[in-house]
Design an enzyme around this catalytic site. Sequence first.
Site, PDB file in Angstrom:
ATOM      1  N   ASN A  13     -30.163 -42.540  15.699  1.00  0.00           N
ATOM      2  CA  ASN A  13     -30.229 -44.002  15.632  1.00  0.00           C
ATOM      3  C   ASN A  13     -30.248 -44.483  17.079  1.00  0.00           C
ATOM      4  OD1 ASN A  13     -29.987 -46.730  15.125  1.00  0.00           O
ATOM      5  ND2 ASN A  13     -27.762 -46.645  14.904  1.00  0.00           N
ATOM      6  N   LYS A  15     -30.701 -47.361  18.311  1.00  0.00           N
ATOM      7  CA  LYS A  15     -30.167 -48.716  18.550  1.00  0.00           C
ATOM      8  C   LYS A  15     -31.154 -49.513  19.415  1.00  0.00           C
ATOM      9  CE  LYS A  15     -25.614 -46.665  18.344  1.00  0.00           C
ATOM     10  NZ  LYS A  15     -24.228 -46.997  18.064  1.00  0.00           N
ATOM     11  N   HIS A  98     -25.988 -50.818   8.877  1.00  0.00           N
ATOM     12  CA  HIS A  98     -25.258 -50.231  10.009  1.00  0.00           C
ATOM     13  C   HIS A  98     -24.120 -51.173  10.399  1.00  0.00           C
ATOM     14  CE1 HIS A  98     -24.324 -48.734  14.010  1.00  0.00           C
ATOM     15  NE2 HIS A  98     -24.865 -47.592  13.607  1.00  0.00           N
ATOM     16  N   GLU A 100     -23.074 -52.148  13.133  1.00  0.00           N
ATOM     17  CA  GLU A 100     -23.405 -53.132  14.179  1.00  0.00           C
ATOM     18  C   GLU A 100     -24.129 -54.329  13.568  1.00  0.00           C
ATOM     19  OE1 GLU A 100     -25.289 -50.363  16.856  1.00  0.00           O
ATOM     20  OE2 GLU A 100     -23.336 -49.433  17.205  1.00  0.00           O
ATOM     21  N   GLU A 170     -19.885 -43.741   8.182  1.00  0.00           N
ATOM     22  CA  GLU A 170     -19.671 -44.015   9.603  1.00  0.00           C
ATOM     23  C   GLU A 170     -18.402 -44.844   9.778  1.00  0.00           C
ATOM     24  OE1 GLU A 170     -23.514 -43.466  11.934  1.00  0.00           O
ATOM     25  OE2 GLU A 170     -23.348 -45.580  11.469  1.00  0.00           O
ATOM     26  N   GLY A 176     -19.736 -45.053  18.738  1.00  0.00           N
ATOM     27  CA  GLY A 176     -19.917 -45.402  20.142  1.00  0.00           C
ATOM     28  C   GLY A 176     -18.627 -45.445  20.936  1.00  0.00           C
ATOM     29  N   SER A 216     -19.836 -40.787  16.918  1.00  0.00           N
ATOM     30  CA  SER A 216     -19.615 -39.918  18.078  1.00  0.00           C
ATOM     31  C   SER A 216     -19.833 -38.438  17.771  1.00  0.00           C
ATOM     32  CB  SER A 216     -18.219 -40.162  18.674  1.00  0.00           C
ATOM     33  OG  SER A 216     -18.081 -41.521  19.057  1.00  0.00           O
TER      34      SER A 216
HETATM   35  C1  PEP Z   1     -24.560 -44.761  15.142  1.00  0.00           C
HETATM   36  O1  PEP Z   1     -25.132 -45.573  15.857  1.00  0.00           O
HETATM   37  O2  PEP Z   1     -24.824 -44.731  13.933  1.00  0.00           O
HETATM   38  C2  PEP Z   1     -23.579 -43.853  15.733  1.00  0.00           C
HETATM   39  C3  PEP Z   1     -22.956 -43.005  14.958  1.00  0.00           C
HETATM   40  O3  PEP Z   1     -23.388 -43.957  17.087  1.00  0.00           O
HETATM   41  P1  PEP Z   1     -22.605 -42.904  18.037  1.00  0.00           P
HETATM   42  O4  PEP Z   1     -23.083 -41.534  17.636  1.00  0.00           O
HETATM   43  O5  PEP Z   1     -22.969 -43.277  19.414  1.00  0.00           O
HETATM   44  O6  PEP Z   1     -21.150 -43.061  17.722  1.00  0.00           O
END
Ligand code: PEP
Length: 255
Positions: A13, A15, A98, A100, A170, A176, A216
Amino acid sequence: MDKAKRKAIIAGNWKMNKTPKEATALLNEITPLVKDADCEVIACVPYVDLAAAIEATAGTNVKIGAENCHWAASGAFTGEISTGMLKEIGVEYVVLGHSERRQYFGETDETVNKRTKAALAAGLKPIVCVGELLWERECDITEEVIARQIKLDLWDVSEEELKNVVIAYEPVWAIGTGKTATADQAEEVCAFIRAQLAKLYNQDAADAVTIQYGGSMNDGNADELLSKTNVDGGLIGGASLVAEKFAAIVKAASK
Ligand code: PEP
């Protein structure tokens, strides 16, 4: 169902990162590194990168996804992109709900559900993201939150359509932040998601759904997370922007 029979999926992803030229360069680095993957490999990229990404991955095993879509076919929705627009250029997957989008853009379970149904109707495969906030985990309502999201986000999605749905667990506190859920925490919630799907559909339908962990995930922790029975893949943010790291996660999922 045996985990090995489910499709393992590693999806990046991106972003709001990479211009079209940068996207082409990154995909040109990634594609040779993942060409022998024994799992599905996807890059979900910003809208303006989609055409370049599809061109850069033509003839490779890397599929391209968008990071959102609208539910209406067309109309007065300034700034939005329809499923038909994505389909026509060759997009296969779309990330929906998501955290975000939920946190910064007012996405709700109702709109995630509308987008999910529209994506499925158009022949796109939605990656539906669910996850609890840190505060919700601390208050011990993770399961309540996840059960509600699964029920609402998949409302009116048929058993046949469910075959094209990917769920990404998630935990919002792990996205992040560099804080990863432990493999046991990830497994516990992914197993809970599967149990919810079994309640809403049936065990066979639930057993066939790919459930990813995201938060992460990186080249250092992917092996352990992906070794868990109900963790069938990963949705990767930061590490998907570094070809070697992303390829190492794909390798871990291919074992
Ligand atoms: C994501 O954007 O779905 C995500 C899991 O980000 P990160 O791996 O940076 O935590």
